[in-house]
Design an enzyme around this catalytic site. Structure first.
Site, PDB file in Angstrom:
ATOM      1  N   ARG A   1      42.700  26.127   1.060  1.00  0.00           N
ATOM      2  CA  ARG A   1      43.038  24.741   1.410  1.00  0.00           C
ATOM      3  C   ARG A   1      44.560  24.586   1.481  1.00  0.00           C
ATOM      4  O   ARG A   1      45.100  24.087   2.439  1.00  0.00           O
ATOM      5  CB  ARG A   1      42.423  23.831   0.335  1.00  0.00           C
ATOM      6  CG  ARG A   1      42.561  22.372   0.570  1.00  0.00           C
ATOM      7  CD  ARG A   1      41.840  21.601  -0.500  1.00  0.00           C
ATOM      8  NE  ARG A   1      42.353  21.903  -1.843  1.00  0.00           N
ATOM      9  CZ  ARG A   1      41.921  21.324  -2.940  1.00  0.00           C
ATOM     10  NH1 ARG A   1      40.964  20.422  -2.879  1.00  0.00           N
ATOM     11  NH2 ARG A   1      42.428  21.629  -4.104  1.00  0.00           N
ATOM     12  N   THR A   2      45.244  25.044   0.440  1.00  0.00           N
ATOM     13  CA  THR A   2      46.707  25.029   0.444  1.00  0.00           C
ATOM     14  C   THR A   2      47.160  26.390   0.957  1.00  0.00           C
ATOM     15  O   THR A   2      47.163  27.377   0.218  1.00  0.00           O
ATOM     16  CB  THR A   2      47.239  24.789  -0.991  1.00  0.00           C
ATOM     17  OG1 THR A   2      46.534  23.677  -1.554  1.00  0.00           O
ATOM     18  CG2 THR A   2      48.726  24.540  -1.016  1.00  0.00           C
TER      19      THR A   2
ATOM     20  N   SER B   1      31.288  27.537 -22.334  1.00  0.00           N
ATOM     21  CA  SER B   1      31.313  28.902 -21.790  1.00  0.00           C
ATOM     22  C   SER B   1      30.016  29.644 -22.108  1.00  0.00           C
ATOM     23  O   SER B   1      29.435  29.472 -23.186  1.00  0.00           O
ATOM     24  CB  SER B   1      32.506  29.649 -22.406  1.00  0.00           C
ATOM     25  OG  SER B   1      32.371  31.036 -22.174  1.00  0.00           O
ATOM     26  N   LEU B   2      29.583  30.486 -21.190  1.00  0.00           N
ATOM     27  CA  LEU B   2      28.385  31.310 -21.427  1.00  0.00           C
ATOM     28  C   LEU B   2      28.715  32.579 -22.202  1.00  0.00           C
ATOM     29  O   LEU B   2      27.820  33.281 -22.668  1.00  0.00           O
ATOM     30  CB  LEU B   2      27.754  31.714 -20.084  1.00  0.00           C
ATOM     31  CG  LEU B   2      27.096  30.611 -19.271  1.00  0.00           C
ATOM     32  CD1 LEU B   2      26.617  31.178 -17.932  1.00  0.00           C
ATOM     33  CD2 LEU B   2      25.929  29.993 -20.018  1.00  0.00           C
TER      34      LEU B   2
ATOM     35  N   LYS C   1      45.055  33.199 -17.944  1.00  0.00           N
ATOM     36  CA  LYS C   1      45.043  34.599 -17.517  1.00  0.00           C
ATOM     37  C   LYS C   1      46.438  35.132 -17.190  1.00  0.00           C
ATOM     38  O   LYS C   1      46.692  36.322 -17.335  1.00  0.00           O
ATOM     39  CB  LYS C   1      44.117  34.784 -16.310  1.00  0.00           C
ATOM     40  CG  LYS C   1      42.647  34.705 -16.697  1.00  0.00           C
ATOM     41  CD  LYS C   1      41.725  34.971 -15.513  1.00  0.00           C
ATOM     42  CE  LYS C   1      40.281  34.840 -15.940  1.00  0.00           C
ATOM     43  NZ  LYS C   1      39.327  35.121 -14.889  1.00  0.00           N
TER      44      LYS C   1
ATOM     45  N   ASP D   1      37.633  41.695 -14.564  1.00  0.00           N
ATOM     46  CA  ASP D   1      37.104  40.915 -13.432  1.00  0.00           C
ATOM     47  C   ASP D   1      36.935  41.786 -12.185  1.00  0.00           C
ATOM     48  O   ASP D   1      36.033  41.556 -11.376  1.00  0.00           O
ATOM     49  CB  ASP D   1      38.037  39.737 -13.102  1.00  0.00           C
ATOM     50  CG  ASP D   1      37.849  38.570 -14.065  1.00  0.00           C
ATOM     51  OD1 ASP D   1      36.761  38.468 -14.669  1.00  0.00           O
ATOM     52  OD2 ASP D   1      38.794  37.772 -14.212  1.00  0.00           O
TER      53      ASP D   1
HETATM   54  P1  NAP Z   1      41.848  28.098  -9.798  1.00  0.00           P
HETATM   55  O1  NAP Z   1      42.905  29.104 -10.115  1.00  0.00           O
HETATM   56  O2  NAP Z   1      41.956  26.734 -10.356  1.00  0.00           O
HETATM   57  O3  NAP Z   1      41.797  27.997  -8.203  1.00  0.00           O
HETATM   58  C1  NAP Z   1      40.962  27.079  -7.587  1.00  0.00           C
HETATM   59  C2  NAP Z   1      40.849  27.399  -6.107  1.00  0.00           C
HETATM   60  O4  NAP Z   1      39.851  26.560  -5.559  1.00  0.00           O
HETATM   61  C3  NAP Z   1      42.125  27.158  -5.314  1.00  0.00           C
HETATM   62  O5  NAP Z   1      42.227  28.102  -4.291  1.00  0.00           O
HETATM   63  C4  NAP Z   1      41.867  25.765  -4.747  1.00  0.00           C
HETATM   64  O6  NAP Z   1      42.566  25.494  -3.565  1.00  0.00           O
HETATM   65  C5  NAP Z   1      40.409  25.847  -4.448  1.00  0.00           C
HETATM   66  N1  NAP Z   1      39.757  24.537  -4.339  1.00  0.00           N
HETATM   67  C6  NAP Z   1      39.546  23.649  -5.330  1.00  0.00           C
HETATM   68  N2  NAP Z   1      38.874  22.577  -4.862  1.00  0.00           N
HETATM   69  C7  NAP Z   1      38.665  22.805  -3.534  1.00  0.00           C
HETATM   70  C8  NAP Z   1      38.022  22.068  -2.516  1.00  0.00           C
HETATM   71  N3  NAP Z   1      37.470  20.879  -2.770  1.00  0.00           N
HETATM   72  N4  NAP Z   1      37.957  22.613  -1.294  1.00  0.00           N
HETATM   73  C9  NAP Z   1      38.515  23.814  -1.035  1.00  0.00           C
HETATM   74  N5  NAP Z   1      39.149  24.562  -1.974  1.00  0.00           N
HETATM   75  C10 NAP Z   1      39.221  24.061  -3.214  1.00  0.00           C
HETATM   76  O7  NAP Z   1      40.411  28.621 -10.207  1.00  0.00           O
HETATM   77  P2  NAP Z   1      39.965  30.133 -10.409  1.00  0.00           P
HETATM   78  O8  NAP Z   1      40.314  30.580 -11.794  1.00  0.00           O
HETATM   79  O9  NAP Z   1      40.448  30.922  -9.277  1.00  0.00           O
HETATM   80  O10 NAP Z   1      38.379  30.004 -10.380  1.00  0.00           O
HETATM   81  C11 NAP Z   1      37.696  29.696  -9.176  1.00  0.00           C
HETATM   82  C12 NAP Z   1      36.202  29.691  -9.450  1.00  0.00           C
HETATM   83  O11 NAP Z   1      35.760  30.997  -9.750  1.00  0.00           O
HETATM   84  C13 NAP Z   1      35.801  28.825 -10.630  1.00  0.00           C
HETATM   85  O12 NAP Z   1      34.642  28.112 -10.282  1.00  0.00           O
HETATM   86  C14 NAP Z   1      35.485  29.829 -11.725  1.00  0.00           C
HETATM   87  O13 NAP Z   1      34.483  29.341 -12.606  1.00  0.00           O
HETATM   88  C15 NAP Z   1      34.940  30.972 -10.913  1.00  0.00           C
HETATM   89  N6  NAP Z   1      35.080  32.258 -11.599  1.00  0.00           N
HETATM   90  C16 NAP Z   1      33.943  32.978 -11.788  1.00  0.00           C
HETATM   91  C17 NAP Z   1      34.018  34.197 -12.401  1.00  0.00           C
HETATM   92  C18 NAP Z   1      32.763  34.968 -12.617  1.00  0.00           C
HETATM   93  O14 NAP Z   1      32.766  35.908 -13.444  1.00  0.00           O
HETATM   94  N7  NAP Z   1      31.700  34.651 -11.933  1.00  0.00           N
HETATM   95  C19 NAP Z   1      35.250  34.722 -12.826  1.00  0.00           C
HETATM   96  C20 NAP Z   1      36.389  33.964 -12.592  1.00  0.00           C
HETATM   97  C21 NAP Z   1      36.301  32.724 -11.968  1.00  0.00           C
HETATM   98  P3  NAP Z   1      44.063  24.874  -3.586  1.00  0.00           P
HETATM   99  O15 NAP Z   1      44.973  26.053  -3.801  1.00  0.00           O
HETATM  100  O16 NAP Z   1      44.214  24.246  -2.278  1.00  0.00           O
HETATM  101  O17 NAP Z   1      44.099  23.894  -4.733  1.00  0.00           O
END
Ligand code: NAP
Length: 505
Positions: A380-381, A241-242, A290, A330
């Site tokens: 996707r889903t 983590s950063l 979360k 967030d």
């Molecule tokens: P998550 O709850 O695991 O959700 C993942 C999402 O990505 C789901 O909608 C999933 O779709 C989709 N997905 C995964 N692989 C895919 C693919 N190959 N093609 C299309 N869709 C795909 O993750 P999250 O917590 O929401 O986080 C998502 C991203 O945001 C992460 O990379 C995280 O590091 C980033 N993030 C960044 C910040 C920031 O401060 N910059 C804050 C929070 C999160 P399905 O439902 O179909 O599985």
């Protein structure tokens, strides 16, 4: 040795020469070195008596057997003979395992001016009777007992912290191997462990030893004391983590006696015991916790209620144990950089597409809806997108071949909030069928890598970009204020900033 914990560099080079070179490189950060003579060739090991003189700082001599995680391949009598031969070399400490019984060896070490570290290792976990075992280790008051135990999960860390509590006031070295025990290394002084073992990043002396430069420069190891306030981030995975880099730089710039650690958590219920044991003041929460943290919160603010997700936990004011309140930074973290991208004011009625319906997109949707945006949510889903559409007034659709045409109608802003394209599958583009016109603002949530394939394609089309790291920093800024009541200084906000400036039109 100083009154707190000494930072020790483990030397596991193949020759004395290479160990000396490493020592020079890390000398500014350490007070002690451990010569792991079991990593040396037989000829080099035989000549190791000269090492303490060349090293110019106190040195521990260790010749570890394979069953204790070492590399010594000879017989036990050969090992004892080597220890006796080297003991006269002026080593400050000689590490002997708890079962070693070699008449005369202890006397030889004492005659050489060394102190015995009497050690035990448990690679299977944290024994339930650890305090009693440590009390039995030292054979004389001059011996320093040491236990290195594997923390296989959060429950092991709880047991290890309990052992620290029971042994308060006893001189000892106690540490948790493995990622879950990382805090016991950084907090060695605060917990009362006399030595913290570290190794260069490329070495592999023991599981999850941090490197001395990171321990001193990022975690300010030598400044940690009984009064240091502890903060941290929980997640799984979490060790890369950063957030520690952001918050610790903030503490350092403001001269605060505080440290921020990554906690790899496999069992949230056990983590609350860790938080109480270490008197943790504030916690950043990331995937997959979360939502799972919600039942443990005595208070939740309106944002947490609206999102059903919490990323920041602090103690309810005036309470010491167990009473936590949660909020979510967030949403503001997402909106801050978005405002900048729209020159200060997000247009009302903005038509936006959001890709992904996981935890992160809840904050994105809440933020966009609060600004009166009209949102198309693609996933996707599709069922997950539809579920979110019950909570937020958005249009849900599948991320399929028809999605690009639909997105064209919601294209002032495109938010990439899925995990597709992250480190483990870098290069993956979640929306390859969509052709950027160049007029979109494109917001990528992923910050590792700093530029994803998706964002790179948008950049080449001439779009205005917002980087995941900008959101990460903006939400950390809010968290820092909640943790300390102070503004995060600019020094803590410079991660890949230069890259962001170069690539933002
Ligand atoms: P998550 O709850 O695991 O959700 C993942 C999402 O990505 C789901 O909608 C999933 O779709 C989709 N997905 C995964 N692989 C895919 C693919 N190959 N093609 C299309 N869709 C795909 O993750 P999250 O917590 O929401 O986080 C998502 C991203 O945001 C992460 O990379 C995280 O590091 C980033 N993030 C960044 C910040 C920031 O401060 N910059 C804050 C929070 C999160 P399905 O439902 O179909 O599985």
């Amino acid at each position: 040795m100083s009154g707190g914990s000494c930072l020790c560099l483990c030397l596991t080079g193949p020759t004395l020469e290479s160990d000396l070179r490493l020592l020079e490189e890390y000398r500014p950060y350490i007070e002690l070195a451990e010569l792991r003579a079991d990593f040396l060739s037989a000829e080099e090991a035989a000549a190791a008596a000269r090492f303490p003189r060349l090293a110019g700082l106190p040195v521990i001599l260790t010749i570890r057997r394979a069953r204790d995680g070492g590399r010594f391949a000879g017989s036990e009598s050969e090992r004892v003979a080597l220890l006796r031969k080297l003991a006269a070399g002026g080593f400050a400490f000689v590490d002997l395992e708890q079962d070693v019984a070699a008449p005369g060896l202890e006397a030889d070490i004492e005659a050489g001016g060394g102190r015995i570290i009497r050690s035990m290792h448990d690679f299977s976990g944290v024994p339930v009777d650890l305090p009693a075992r440590i009390r039995r280790l030292a054979r004389s008051p001059r011996e320093l007992p040491k236990a290195a135990v594997m923390t296989r999960g959060t429950a092991d860390l709880v047991r290890l912290l309990d052992a620290f509590g029971e042994l308060a006031g006893t001189e000892k070295v106690l540490l948790g191997m493995g990622d879950c025990g990382f805090a016991t290394r950084v907090l060695a002084s605060r917990l009362g462990s006399r030595i913290c073992y570290s190794s260069p990043p490329e070495a592999n002396a023991a599981p999850r030893q941090a490197d001395p430069r990171t321990l001193q420069m990022l975690y300010r190891f030598s400044r940690i004391d009984a009064d240091t306030a502890v903060y941290g981030v929980i997640g799984n995975p979490i060790m890369h983590s950063l957030s520690p880099s952001i918050h610790n730089r903030g503490f350092a710039a403001l001269g605060l006696n505080a440290v921020y650690l990554p906690f790899l958590v496999d069992d949230l219920a056990s983590f609350w015991a860790v938080a109480d044991s270490l008197d943790i003041r504030g916690i950043s929460v990331t995937a997959p916790f979360k939502e799972e943290v919600l039942p443990a919160l005595a208070r939740r603010d309106a944002l947490v209620e609206a999102l059903g997700a919490c990323n920041t936990v602090t103690r309810v004011r005036g309470t010491q144990r167990g009473e936590w309140e949660g909020t979510n930074t967030d949403v503001e973290g997402f909106l801050g950089p978005l405002r900048e991208a729209f020159a200060g004011a997000i247009p009302r009625g903005l038509r936006a597409t959001v890709i992904g319906a996981g935890g992160a997109s809840r904050a994105v949707l809440q933020a966009l809806v609060s600004q009166g945006a009209e949102v198309l949510l693609l996933n996707r889903t599709v069922e997950r997108a539809r579920e979110l559409a019950h909570r937020f007034p958005v249009r849900a659709a599948p991320l399929d071949e028809r999605a690009p045409a639909l997105a064209r109608e919601y294209s002032r802003l495109i938010v990439q909030a899925s995990s597709a394209g992250m480190e483990h599958d870098a290069g993956v583009d979640p929306f390859p069928g969509y052709q950027f016109s160049g007029r979109e603002v494109v917001y990528e949530l992923i910050y590792r890598p700093p530029v994803t394939a998706f964002l790179d394609r948008a950049r080449r089309a001439g779009c205005r970009l917002v980087f995941g790291e900008q959101m990460l920093l903006a939400q950390a800024r809010e968290q820092f204020r909640l943790f300390t009541g102070l503004n995060l200084p600019p020094e803590a906000l410079e991660l890949h900033r230069e890259y962001i400036h170069e690539t933002t039109p």
